[in-house]
Structure formats: structure tokens, C-alpha cells
Design a protein around this motif. Structure first.
Motif, PDB file in Angstrom:
ATOM      1  N   GLY A 272      -1.542 -42.476  -0.287  1.00 17.58           N
ATOM      2  CA  GLY A 272      -2.957 -42.727  -0.091  1.00 17.58           C
ATOM      3  C   GLY A 272      -3.770 -41.559  -0.617  1.00 17.58           C
ATOM      4  O   GLY A 272      -3.331 -40.784  -1.463  1.00 17.58           O
ATOM      5  N   LYS A 273      -4.989 -41.399  -0.098  1.00 13.16           N
ATOM      6  CA  LYS A 273      -5.895 -40.373  -0.585  1.00 13.16           C
ATOM      7  C   LYS A 273      -5.843 -39.085   0.220  1.00 13.16           C
ATOM      8  O   LYS A 273      -6.304 -38.047  -0.255  1.00 13.16           O
ATOM      9  CB  LYS A 273      -7.329 -40.907  -0.581  1.00 13.16           C
ATOM     10  N   GLU A 274      -5.289 -39.111   1.440  1.00 13.64           N
ATOM     11  CA  GLU A 274      -5.373 -37.938   2.301  1.00 13.64           C
ATOM     12  C   GLU A 274      -4.026 -37.420   2.780  1.00 13.64           C
ATOM     13  O   GLU A 274      -3.964 -36.332   3.342  1.00 13.64           O
ATOM     14  CB  GLU A 274      -6.259 -38.244   3.518  1.00 13.64           C
ATOM     15  N   PHE A 275      -2.943 -38.158   2.583  1.00 14.17           N
ATOM     16  CA  PHE A 275      -1.632 -37.747   3.072  1.00 14.17           C
ATOM     17  C   PHE A 275      -0.753 -37.268   1.912  1.00 14.17           C
ATOM     18  O   PHE A 275      -0.823 -37.783   0.800  1.00 14.17           O
ATOM     19  CB  PHE A 275      -0.933 -38.899   3.797  1.00 14.17           C
ATOM     20  N   THR A 276       0.083 -36.277   2.203  1.00  8.57           N
ATOM     21  CA  THR A 276       1.054 -35.758   1.239  1.00  8.57           C
ATOM     22  C   THR A 276       2.391 -35.603   1.943  1.00  8.57           C
ATOM     23  O   THR A 276       2.457 -35.078   3.065  1.00  8.57           O
ATOM     24  CB  THR A 276       0.612 -34.411   0.669  1.00  8.57           C
ATOM     25  N   VAL A 277       3.442 -36.042   1.300  1.00  7.79           N
ATOM     26  CA  VAL A 277       4.802 -35.959   1.845  1.00  7.79           C
ATOM     27  C   VAL A 277       5.615 -34.987   0.997  1.00  7.79           C
ATOM     28  O   VAL A 277       5.483 -34.962  -0.228  1.00  7.79           O
ATOM     29  CB  VAL A 277       5.481 -37.345   1.870  1.00  7.79           C
ATOM     30  N   ILE A 278       6.452 -34.185   1.646  1.00 10.48           N
ATOM     31  CA  ILE A 278       7.279 -33.199   0.962  1.00 10.48           C
ATOM     32  C   ILE A 278       8.719 -33.358   1.419  1.00 10.48           C
ATOM     33  O   ILE A 278       8.989 -33.489   2.619  1.00 10.48           O
ATOM     34  CB  ILE A 278       6.807 -31.765   1.274  1.00 10.48           C
ATOM     35  N   GLN A 330      -8.388 -33.938   5.368  1.00  8.98           N
ATOM     36  CA  GLN A 330      -9.584 -34.764   5.305  1.00  8.98           C
ATOM     37  C   GLN A 330     -10.287 -34.627   3.965  1.00  8.98           C
ATOM     38  O   GLN A 330     -10.465 -33.524   3.446  1.00  8.98           O
ATOM     39  CB  GLN A 330     -10.524 -34.362   6.445  1.00  8.98           C
ATOM     40  N   LYS A 331     -10.712 -35.765   3.400  1.00 12.01           N
ATOM     41  CA  LYS A 331     -11.467 -35.754   2.157  1.00 12.01           C
ATOM     42  C   LYS A 331     -12.943 -35.514   2.462  1.00 12.01           C
ATOM     43  O   LYS A 331     -13.569 -36.291   3.191  1.00 12.01           O
ATOM     44  CB  LYS A 331     -11.298 -37.074   1.406  1.00 12.01           C
ATOM     45  N   VAL A 332     -13.491 -34.454   1.920  1.00 12.62           N
ATOM     46  CA  VAL A 332     -14.896 -34.105   2.154  1.00 12.62           C
ATOM     47  C   VAL A 332     -15.532 -33.719   0.827  1.00 12.62           C
ATOM     48  O   VAL A 332     -14.855 -33.585  -0.194  1.00 12.62           O
ATOM     49  CB  VAL A 332     -15.022 -32.941   3.166  1.00 12.62           C
TER      50      VAL A 332
END
Length: 586
Positions: A272-278, A330-332
Motif C-alpha cells: 500500500g502507500k504507508e506500510f513497508t515490510v522487511i 503516516q503520509k503527510v
């Protein structure tokens, strides 16, 4: 002929070449003459009284009138768009438009001649760029991978001062290679003999970043260095607080082999636009966070490992191994503060890839793992974060940095201890660490520095703890950084704090108190001071002279005489270090 010329000429030519649909008797010679001889070229389509915006050809006629000015109407101000077009009328229209195109072409020729030199220069540049792009495409090793490198030279030395020797409490097992076995006759002289020489070391890193979608990243990093773990002060030998952030030893069995090793391998991708998985087979917990809540080293240099970790190494302990994690940010709007949440789990390398369930495994009781969580609210000007780390026994090499007393792995969250029969047994042990970090920086560089601060609290719990061993420890640090000092791009930093030190210890038995071998009052206080000036020679080369001072790195071990009944004489032992760090980036 240009494309727009072809578009103009084609319809008229077709009209001229088409068979005559009417007889000569049908031709209105007077009308043609009126049209051809009017010579009243209109400049706006609104001048035609019988043309309306609802007409299907309104836009096409508007372009011919207003852009090229090659359409004439009848003397009475009409266009007569519904009237059939004769071949003579088509010839008149075509002739007028060709005259206008010829005028435009002549004007372009004059402009091309006037700017002939500039056009030649631009053409040469374009040809040169095309040649370079072709060469890069022919020689590149990958269309998806970028290579970055960093080479660091370190020249410097450390020197100890003070008159203290060391006598350890009963049950405390510690590596005493740095000091004379005679104990009270050791101290500063013994340290200087073992670790006081001037050295020249290096650290080399090669980073391969690959992206398959433009938003993901597969990172592989190769590293080599000659900071000998047991023989170089800047690697933490002697006292661990003197270790540099850059120090690495890629040798084998304490020898300088200069071996190249793989020390990072992980994959990061957005959801999505706000989550990142490592996920990584060799990754570090401090590099898997949404934000880093400090600006002390940002754009400057990293000197001591402890200050590079914001003074809260109990939480941000650089645990490296098999990792899975994720973070939400959060996208700001650009420049605004944003909330973030980060969570990652990492098993110590050598445990997470070990199939023996009694010695390792991934997400087992013997993984020596760290679970790190961080809640942040940060932006360009200021930010803060709360961090928490749960550590299994032996996770992260204890608290990573601190006094020798607080960091002693024999009792500091150790997995293995002796049972009553003198046999080694694995005991349940864990640690809980908490950190609060914040930073602020001015909008513009000046005399007011940025401020970064951190405070941490750590607790060790175990089924079995040695009498007088640390249970609770704390640490704090304040870092100041000035930008554009003397010259633009140069930075200066100063930090002060107390590395991890014991604030409470395991209760002593009455017998050990009376024998003077155990004290329940910790004397573990210490301070660290660091200063550096980062001189930017070019965009790729920086020279950083720096000094640091460790006021009492042995902590409670600085007591060189333990009296019966408890208490003791507090001796002195300190370490001063100076170095010049040169960094090359490519």
C-alpha cells in the motif's frame, strides 16, 4: 514538408484532383470571383455572421483563421459553410494557405540562421549525451542494480591515565587480558602497554541496491576491515566504550586476513502507500525503523559507537541476524510531522540459522533474539520517539555499550551459568529496555545548534543472578551539532552523557557482606565526552578529526581495594582518544 503543412494541403489537393461533380453550366463564376477577389482576410472567426460554435467544423475553421490567417470570407461578411465548394474556390483557399506557410518557413529560416551557433552547440551536446548513454548501456552490469561504495581510513590512538588496579567481586568472571593479573598493580600502565599504540585502520563497504518495481529494494553489502577485535582499542578491546561506529574486523582467529564478508542481505517492499515490510537473512534492527530519532550524526560523521546509537544502546543495540519486520509511516504534506510505528524481530546470526533446537533456531527459546518496537512522531524540524526492546538471553551482546561492570556478560543476561554441581546449564534470562529520544534543529544554519537527546532504562531478570550483579541500569546523552561551520558543508559536533551504568544490584548474602566481597551500593557512574569537526573536501571526500574522553569506563571495577564489611577505595582510571577519520564515497 512538415506534418501540419501536409494536413493543410491534403484536403484541398483532394478537392482539386477529384472529378468534377457539376457541369460547367452549374458553376457560379460570379461567386468564385467574389470569393477570390475579396482579399479581405479575417482575423477572428467571430467576423463570420453565419458561423456558430455549434457547427461541426467550427474548431477546424477557427484554427485556419486565427492561427494561419489564410481564410477569406465573402464581401457581405458570410462564410457560407453549407455551400458546395468548387474547384476554383479550393484553389483560392489552397493558394492563400500556402502563402502563409511560406512566410512562416522563411521566418523559421531567419531564426535558425541567427541562432546557428547555439543550435550547433546543442546538437553537439545531444550527440555527446547519446554516445555516453550508449556506452553506459553497453558496459552496465545490471539495469536494475546500483553500486555504492564507502572507504574509511582511521589513524589515531588511545591513552589511559589513573592509578587504579582491579579486584573483582567473588563470582564475577571477566576477561582480564587488558590488565596485569596482579590486579592492584595493573590499571593505566597495563592498558597503555596493550592498547596505547598509534594505529592505521580501514573499513571498506560495497552496497548493491536492486529494485524490481522502482519502489522495492534488495540490498546486499560486502564489507572488509582490519580493526582487530581483541587487539585494537578502536574496536572496543580493553574498554568497550572506546569502540568506533566504523570499526569492523573481517579477519579470522584474530589475524589480519582482510577477508571480504557479506554483512547485509535483506529485501524491503511497500504494501500500500504507508506500510513497508522487511525480511532478511542478514539484517540489523536499527536499520529497519521508519525514522531515526536523532540528527546528531545526520550529514556529519559518526565517531564513537555509543554516541552514534543516541546514548540508548540498550534499546538500539544493533542486533544483526535473521530478521522480519514492518513499519507504518503516516503520509503527510512535505515538511509536516508524521506518526510512525516500527516493529522487528531479529535472531542473532549463528542462532537463527542453526537447526539445533538446543542451541539456536528462528523464533525459539534459544534464538538469542531481540524484539524492537518504536513509536515515533517526527518531521524535518523536530521529532521524538519511544523505543522498547525485549531481549532473550545473550541477545545483542548484553547492553552493547556501557561500563565494564554493567556490561559484564557473565551476569548480564547470560544464557549459560554454572549450577550447584559445577556443570554448565542454560538458565532462563531476559532483559527489558526502554528509551526516549528527541531532537530539534533550526530552520537555517547558524550559531544555534541542533539538539539530540536520549535516555534509557534497562532491567535484567533471570532465574539465577550473581550476588552484587547489576539488575537495573540507565544511560543518557545530549548531542549538539552545528552546520556550515567556517565553510558551507562543514559540521561540528559535541556530545556528553553517561553510558549504561548500574543503578541497582542483586542483594548480597549476609556472609558475603561481612567478608567484604559484595556491596549493594553501586559505584558505577561515568561520563563520555566527544567532539568532532567534519571537513568536507569535496562532495565525495571528508576529513574528520575528533577526540573523546572516557572519565570512568571501568565503572565499579575502578574500586581497587575492597575492604571487609563492604565499601572500598575509589581509584582513578580514564581513557583519552584522538583520531583522524577520512571518508571516501563513490
Amino acid at each position: 514538408m512538415k506534418l501540419f503543412q501536409q494536413l493543410l494541403v491534403a484536403p484541398a489537393a483532394l478537392g482539386l484532383l477529384a472529378p468534377v461533380a457539376a457541369n460547367a453550366s452549374d458553376l457560379n463564376i460570379n461567386g468564385v470571383s467574389d470569393y477570390a477577389a475579396s482579399g479581405e482576410q479575417v482575423t477572428s472567426i467571430t467576423q463570420f455572421s453565419d458561423v456558430y460554435p455549434t457547427d461541426w467544423a467550427y474548431q477546424a475553421l477557427s484554427n485556419l483563421v486565427e492561427r494561419y490567417g489564410c481564410v477569406a470570407g465573402y464581401p457581405n461578411g458570410t462564410y457560407r459553410g453549407n455551400r458546395a465548394m468548387t474547384r476554383f474556390e479550393a484553389a483560392a483557399l489552397l493558394n492563400a494557405c500556402l502563402d502563409r506557410i511560406t512566410e512562416v518557413t522563411d521566418e523559421l529560416k531567419r531564426l535558425m540562421k541567427e541562432f546557428e551557433r547555439e543550435l550547433a552547440i546543442l546538437k553537439g551536446r545531444v550527440d555527446g549525451l547519446e554516445a555516453r548513454v550508449g556506452e553506459l548501456e553497453a558496459t552496465q552490469f545490471s539495469t536494475t542494480t546500483k553500486l555504492k561504495g564507502k572507504t574509511t581510513f582511521v589513524m589515531g590512538a588511545t591513552s589511559a591515565g589513573g592509578d587504579s588496579g582491579y579486584k573483582f567481586y567473588r563470582g564475577a568472571v571477566r576477561d582480564t587480558n587488558a590488565f596485569d593479573k596482579k590486579g592492584t598493580k595493573g590499571g593505566a600502565d597495563a592498558y597503555n602497554r596493550n592498547f596505547g599504540a598509534f594505529t592505521f585502520n580501514y573499513d571498506q563497504r560495497l552496497v548493491f541496491d536492486t529494485s524490481f518495481t522502482g519502489k522495492d529494494k534488495l540490498r546486499a553489502r560486502l564489507r572488509a576491515g582490519n580493526f582487530l577485535k581483541k587487539a585494537n582499542a578502536f574496536s572496543g578491546a580493553g574498554v568497550n566504550l572506546a569502540a568506533l561506529d566504523i570499526a569492523t574486523d573481517s579477519g579470522v582467529n584474530n589475524t589480519v586476513s582482510n577477508a571480504v564478508v557479506l554483512d547485509r542481505l535483506f529485501y524491503k517492499f511497500p504494501v500500500g502507500k504507508e506500510f513497508t515490510v522487511i525480511a532478511g537473512a542478514l539484517a540489523r534492527n536499527t536499520e529497519s525503523l521508519a525514522v531515526w530519532p536523532s540528527v546528531y550524526n545526520k550529514g556529519g560523521a559518526k565517531i564513537l559507537d555509543w554516541t552514534a546509537l543516541m546514548g540508548t544502546s540498550g534499546v538500539y543495540n544493533k542486533e544483526t541476524g535473521q530478521l522480519i519486520g514492518a513499519y507504518w509511516k503516516q503520509k503527510v504534506n512535505k515538511g509536516d510531522n508524521a506518526f510512525s510505528v516500527s516493529v522487528n524481530y531479529v535472531a542473532d546470526d549463528g542462532n537463527g540459522n542453526n537447526s539445533n533446537a538446543r542451541k539456536g533456531g528462528f523464533m525459539t527459546d534459544n534464538s538469542e533474539a531481540s524484539l524492537l518496537a518504536q513509536l515515533g512522531y517526527a518531521g524535518p524540524e523536530w521529532g521524538l520517539a519511544f523505543g522498547y526492546r525485549y531481549g532473550q538471553c545473550d541477545s545483542g551482546n548484553g547492553l552493547r555499550r556501557g561500563t565494564e561492570f554493567a556490561k559484564n556478560n557473565t551476569w548480564n543476561n547470560n544464557c549459560v551459568a554454572k549450577n550447584d554441581n559445577g556443570k554448565l546449564k542454560r538458565y532462563a534470562s531476559s532483559s527489558n529496555s526502554y528509551a526516549l529520544n528527541a531532537y530539534w534543529q533550526p530552520d537555517e544554519a547558524g550559531w544555534i545548534p541542533s539538539i539530540s537527546a536520549g535516555w534509557a532504562l534497562n532491567n535484567v531478570s533471570a532465574d539465577r543472578l550473581v550476588e552484587g550483579s547489576p539488575v537495573d541500569t540507565q544511560s543518557w546523552m545530549v548531542g549538539l551539532k552545528w552546520e556550515d561551520v567556517f565553510l558551507q558543508g562543514n559540521d561540528m559536533g559535541f556530545a556528553v552523557g553517561q553510558p549504561t551504568f548500574a543503578t541497582s544490584v542483586k542483594d548480597c548474602s549476609k556472609a558475603s557482606k561481612n567478608a567484604g566481597t559484595c556491596s549493594e551500593t553501586p559505584f558505577d557512574g561515568n561520563y563520555v565526552f566527544e567532539w568532532y569537526y567534519n571537513f568536507k573536501v569535496t562532495d565525495n571526500i571528508a576529513i574528520t578529526p575528533s577526540v573523546f574522553y572516557l572519565s570512568r569506563p571501568m565503572g565499579q571495577y575502578t574500586n581497587n581495594l575492597v575492604k571487609k564489611g563492604g565499601g572500598g577505595y575509589d581509584g582513578q582510571f580514564n581513557v583519552f582518544g584522538g583520531l583522524v577519520q577520512t571518508t571516501f564515497k563513490f
